[in-house]
Write a protein that holds these residues in place. Sequence first.
Motif, PDB file in Angstrom:
ATOM      1  N   VAL A 206       0.876  -1.168   0.000  1.00  0.00           N
ATOM      2  CA  VAL A 206       0.000   0.000   0.000  1.00  0.00           C
ATOM      3  C   VAL A 206       0.915   1.220   0.000  1.00  0.00           C
ATOM      4  CG1 VAL A 206      -1.690   1.357   1.278  1.00  0.00           C
ATOM      5  CG2 VAL A 206      -1.896  -1.143   1.185  1.00  0.00           C
ATOM      6  N   ASN A 207       0.796   2.026  -1.035  1.00  0.00           N
ATOM      7  CA  ASN A 207       1.706   3.158  -1.229  1.00  0.00           C
ATOM      8  C   ASN A 207       0.958   4.462  -0.945  1.00  0.00           C
ATOM      9  OD1 ASN A 207       3.737   4.909  -2.066  1.00  0.00           O
ATOM     10  ND2 ASN A 207       4.200   3.740  -3.923  1.00  0.00           N
ATOM     11  N   LEU A 208       1.307   5.127   0.163  1.00  0.00           N
ATOM     12  CA  LEU A 208       0.633   6.358   0.584  1.00  0.00           C
ATOM     13  C   LEU A 208       1.591   7.545   0.508  1.00  0.00           C
ATOM     14  CD1 LEU A 208      -1.047   4.958   3.834  1.00  0.00           C
ATOM     15  CD2 LEU A 208      -2.099   5.129   1.555  1.00  0.00           C
ATOM     16  N   LEU A 209       1.087   8.694   0.099  1.00  0.00           N
ATOM     17  CA  LEU A 209       1.885   9.916   0.054  1.00  0.00           C
ATOM     18  C   LEU A 209       1.359  10.907   1.083  1.00  0.00           C
ATOM     19  CD1 LEU A 209       2.149  10.416  -3.829  1.00  0.00           C
ATOM     20  CD2 LEU A 209       3.891   9.464  -2.306  1.00  0.00           C
ATOM     21  N   TYR A 210       2.274  11.697   1.667  1.00  0.00           N
ATOM     22  CA  TYR A 210       1.846  12.722   2.625  1.00  0.00           C
ATOM     23  C   TYR A 210       2.429  14.080   2.228  1.00  0.00           C
ATOM     24  CZ  TYR A 210       6.481  12.321   4.857  1.00  0.00           C
ATOM     25  OH  TYR A 210       7.834  12.312   5.112  1.00  0.00           O
ATOM     26  N   ASP A 211       1.722  15.123   2.620  1.00  0.00           N
ATOM     27  CA  ASP A 211       2.147  16.496   2.343  1.00  0.00           C
ATOM     28  C   ASP A 211       3.114  16.922   3.447  1.00  0.00           C
ATOM     29  OD1 ASP A 211       2.496  19.163   1.857  1.00  0.00           O
ATOM     30  OD2 ASP A 211       0.362  19.680   1.789  1.00  0.00           O
ATOM     31  N   TYR A 212       4.385  16.931   3.139  1.00  0.00           N
ATOM     32  CA  TYR A 212       5.415  17.215   4.137  1.00  0.00           C
ATOM     33  C   TYR A 212       5.432  18.675   4.602  1.00  0.00           C
ATOM     34  CZ  TYR A 212       7.833  18.914  -0.038  1.00  0.00           C
ATOM     35  OH  TYR A 212       8.152  19.574  -1.191  1.00  0.00           O
ATOM     36  N   THR A 213       4.675  19.536   3.913  1.00  0.00           N
ATOM     37  CA  THR A 213       4.643  20.945   4.325  1.00  0.00           C
ATOM     38  C   THR A 213       3.653  21.191   5.458  1.00  0.00           C
ATOM     39  OG1 THR A 213       2.921  21.564   2.717  1.00  0.00           O
ATOM     40  CG2 THR A 213       5.219  21.621   1.970  1.00  0.00           C
ATOM     41  N   GLN A 214       2.816  20.199   5.769  1.00  0.00           N
ATOM     42  CA  GLN A 214       1.815  20.367   6.819  1.00  0.00           C
ATOM     43  C   GLN A 214       2.453  20.216   8.204  1.00  0.00           C
ATOM     44  OE1 GLN A 214      -1.412  21.332   6.236  1.00  0.00           O
ATOM     45  NE2 GLN A 214      -0.581  21.536   4.162  1.00  0.00           N
ATOM     46  N   PRO A 215       2.052  21.073   9.138  1.00  0.00           N
ATOM     47  CA  PRO A 215       2.637  20.979  10.487  1.00  0.00           C
ATOM     48  C   PRO A 215       2.181  19.752  11.263  1.00  0.00           C
ATOM     49  CG  PRO A 215       0.911  22.653  10.422  1.00  0.00           C
ATOM     50  CD  PRO A 215       1.133  22.217   9.008  1.00  0.00           C
ATOM     51  N   ASP A 216       0.999  19.232  10.931  1.00  0.00           N
ATOM     52  CA  ASP A 216       0.439  18.086  11.640  1.00  0.00           C
ATOM     53  C   ASP A 216       0.233  16.930  10.660  1.00  0.00           C
ATOM     54  OD1 ASP A 216      -0.822  16.308  13.266  1.00  0.00           O
ATOM     55  OD2 ASP A 216      -2.576  17.554  13.695  1.00  0.00           O
ATOM     56  N   LEU A 217       0.888  15.803  10.918  1.00  0.00           N
ATOM     57  CA  LEU A 217       0.792  14.638  10.039  1.00  0.00           C
ATOM     58  C   LEU A 217      -0.004  13.498  10.673  1.00  0.00           C
ATOM     59  CD1 LEU A 217       4.470  14.599   8.693  1.00  0.00           C
ATOM     60  CD2 LEU A 217       2.441  15.578   7.606  1.00  0.00           C
ATOM     61  N   ASP A 245      13.477  15.367   7.845  1.00  0.00           N
ATOM     62  CA  ASP A 245      13.370  15.653   9.276  1.00  0.00           C
ATOM     63  C   ASP A 245      11.937  15.577   9.796  1.00  0.00           C
ATOM     64  OD1 ASP A 245      16.069  16.009   9.438  1.00  0.00           O
ATOM     65  OD2 ASP A 245      16.020  18.196   9.356  1.00  0.00           O
ATOM     66  N   GLU A 246      10.952  15.790   8.913  1.00  0.00           N
ATOM     67  CA  GLU A 246       9.548  15.750   9.358  1.00  0.00           C
ATOM     68  C   GLU A 246       9.129  14.348   9.791  1.00  0.00           C
ATOM     69  OE1 GLU A 246       9.416  14.370   5.165  1.00  0.00           O
ATOM     70  OE2 GLU A 246      10.416  16.070   6.159  1.00  0.00           O
ATOM     71  N   THR A 247       9.954  13.335   9.476  1.00  0.00           N
ATOM     72  CA  THR A 247       9.644  11.966   9.897  1.00  0.00           C
ATOM     73  C   THR A 247       9.545  11.865  11.416  1.00  0.00           C
ATOM     74  OG1 THR A 247      10.804  11.133   7.942  1.00  0.00           O
ATOM     75  CG2 THR A 247      10.389   9.554   9.705  1.00  0.00           C
ATOM     76  N   VAL A 248      10.221  12.756  12.127  1.00  0.00           N
ATOM     77  CA  VAL A 248      10.146  12.760  13.589  1.00  0.00           C
ATOM     78  C   VAL A 248       8.695  12.923  14.048  1.00  0.00           C
ATOM     79  CG1 VAL A 248      10.759  14.072  15.657  1.00  0.00           C
ATOM     80  CG2 VAL A 248      12.505  13.569  13.948  1.00  0.00           C
ATOM     81  N   LYS A 249       7.946  13.762  13.336  1.00  0.00           N
ATOM     82  CA  LYS A 249       6.536  13.974  13.709  1.00  0.00           C
ATOM     83  C   LYS A 249       5.724  12.700  13.487  1.00  0.00           C
ATOM     84  CE  LYS A 249       6.175  17.695  11.077  1.00  0.00           C
ATOM     85  NZ  LYS A 249       5.640  18.920  10.419  1.00  0.00           N
ATOM     86  N   ILE A 250       6.080  11.943  12.464  1.00  0.00           N
ATOM     87  CA  ILE A 250       5.384  10.675  12.204  1.00  0.00           C
ATOM     88  C   ILE A 250       5.684   9.684  13.323  1.00  0.00           C
ATOM     89  CG2 ILE A 250       5.270   8.691  10.640  1.00  0.00           C
ATOM     90  CD1 ILE A 250       5.779  10.653   8.334  1.00  0.00           C
ATOM     91  N   TYR A 251       6.938   9.576  13.705  1.00  0.00           N
ATOM     92  CA  TYR A 251       7.313   8.672  14.802  1.00  0.00           C
ATOM     93  C   TYR A 251       6.611   9.067  16.099  1.00  0.00           C
ATOM     94  CZ  TYR A 251      11.245   6.879  11.980  1.00  0.00           C
ATOM     95  OH  TYR A 251      12.027   6.296  11.016  1.00  0.00           O
ATOM     96  N   ASP A 252       6.551  10.371  16.339  1.00  0.00           N
ATOM     97  CA  ASP A 252       5.979  10.847  17.597  1.00  0.00           C
ATOM     98  C   ASP A 252       4.499  10.497  17.712  1.00  0.00           C
ATOM     99  OD1 ASP A 252       6.252  12.069  20.074  1.00  0.00           O
ATOM    100  OD2 ASP A 252       5.714  14.056  19.317  1.00  0.00           O
ATOM    101  N   ARG A 253       3.807  10.499  16.580  1.00  0.00           N
ATOM    102  CA  ARG A 253       2.391  10.137  16.600  1.00  0.00           C
ATOM    103  C   ARG A 253       2.224   8.614  16.563  1.00  0.00           C
ATOM    104  NH1 ARG A 253      -1.653   8.625  17.482  1.00  0.00           N
ATOM    105  NH2 ARG A 253      -3.757   9.225  16.804  1.00  0.00           N
TER     106      ARG A 253
END
Length: 358
Positions: A206-217, A245-253
């Motif tokens: 399953v291939n998902l894309l995210y908008d890395y410019t958003q503050p909340d992922l 670097d925004e991957t940190v927000k993904i890990y945190d959630r």
Amino acid sequence: IGMVLGPAVSPPSAPPAQTITLTVTETETVMVEEAAKEYLIGLAIAVSGGYSVDGPRRRNAAILAIDEMNMLLENSGSPVRFNWIHEDTKSTAEGAIAAVPKLAAAGVQIIVGPLATSETKAIMDFVNSRKIVAISPSSTGTAARVKDDFVFRMAPPDVYQAPAIARIAWEVGIRNLVILARNDDYGKGLADGVEETFKNLGGNVVNLLYDYTQPDLSADVERASTAVANFGEPDKTGVLVIGFDETVKIYDRARLDPVLSEVRWFGNDAVKRPTFLPPDAKEEIAEFQLTVKLIGTAPARGPEDNPVVKRFIENYVDRFGEKPSLYSYYSYDAAMVAMLTVLSAGVYSGEVFKQILP
């Protein structure tokens, strides 16, 4: 006894005397000092946006290389020196398009940067038409690979990283892979490459894309959680995040999500950055990476006990007060390659530089 008398034979006549005058003059050696020559190295390196943390480290490595080269040139008596001009590409294609023409206007013919594939792709038309060489320390995406262009790359391309990630996941027992990738040229290119290889091995994706410019992922993390749950095989399911670097927000959630916390996780080369570990990141994020047995891929560098690598680390720490990140090594090398190319060319011309570089 008889005697025969004949005409006398006289010896050859001697040449006339010559007078030779020797003039002795005193000579003095005069040292003529060569005129100083200064060449510009442009630094199109992001220090804000997605590269706000690691970008300065890569810029600093390039500056260190330039300073070290100038010291070598001075010690050898060479009149050549290098100077640098930096423009922040702001981690975006638009920022790169704005930054590189400023370097060109300053007379720059060779550039270290940009960093991201999206940035590198964005400046290709400009540097090709102006015959300016760009050497990217970290653009690995296939979208910025064009034959016979003026853009060169230090790091190995994703045509190698994508199959490596897919095969690693397969070999540790993963048969279902949820990919969460940043929506840009780099993220999409690497995600598609991983998906192709993993499916060829017999896996599901399953291939998902995210908008890395958003503050909340958070919403993107929830989509990944739903995809994992739908497979219904936590022991055979993995999550691959392709980001910066925004991957940190993904890990945190994700660390708060019980579904995502019980499956294996994988990452791209960005996970080698100090961004993901204390003190830059929270302790809980580091613990999450251990819990999900995170595996990441990264381009190789020399071992730290290698004398050349050891000296680079020591000089970097002495100058900037921290250890270099992974792509700082490639940025340092990119600057060195740029300067050695200029010295080899003997002229300051991007068109000539292109012919010298492999």
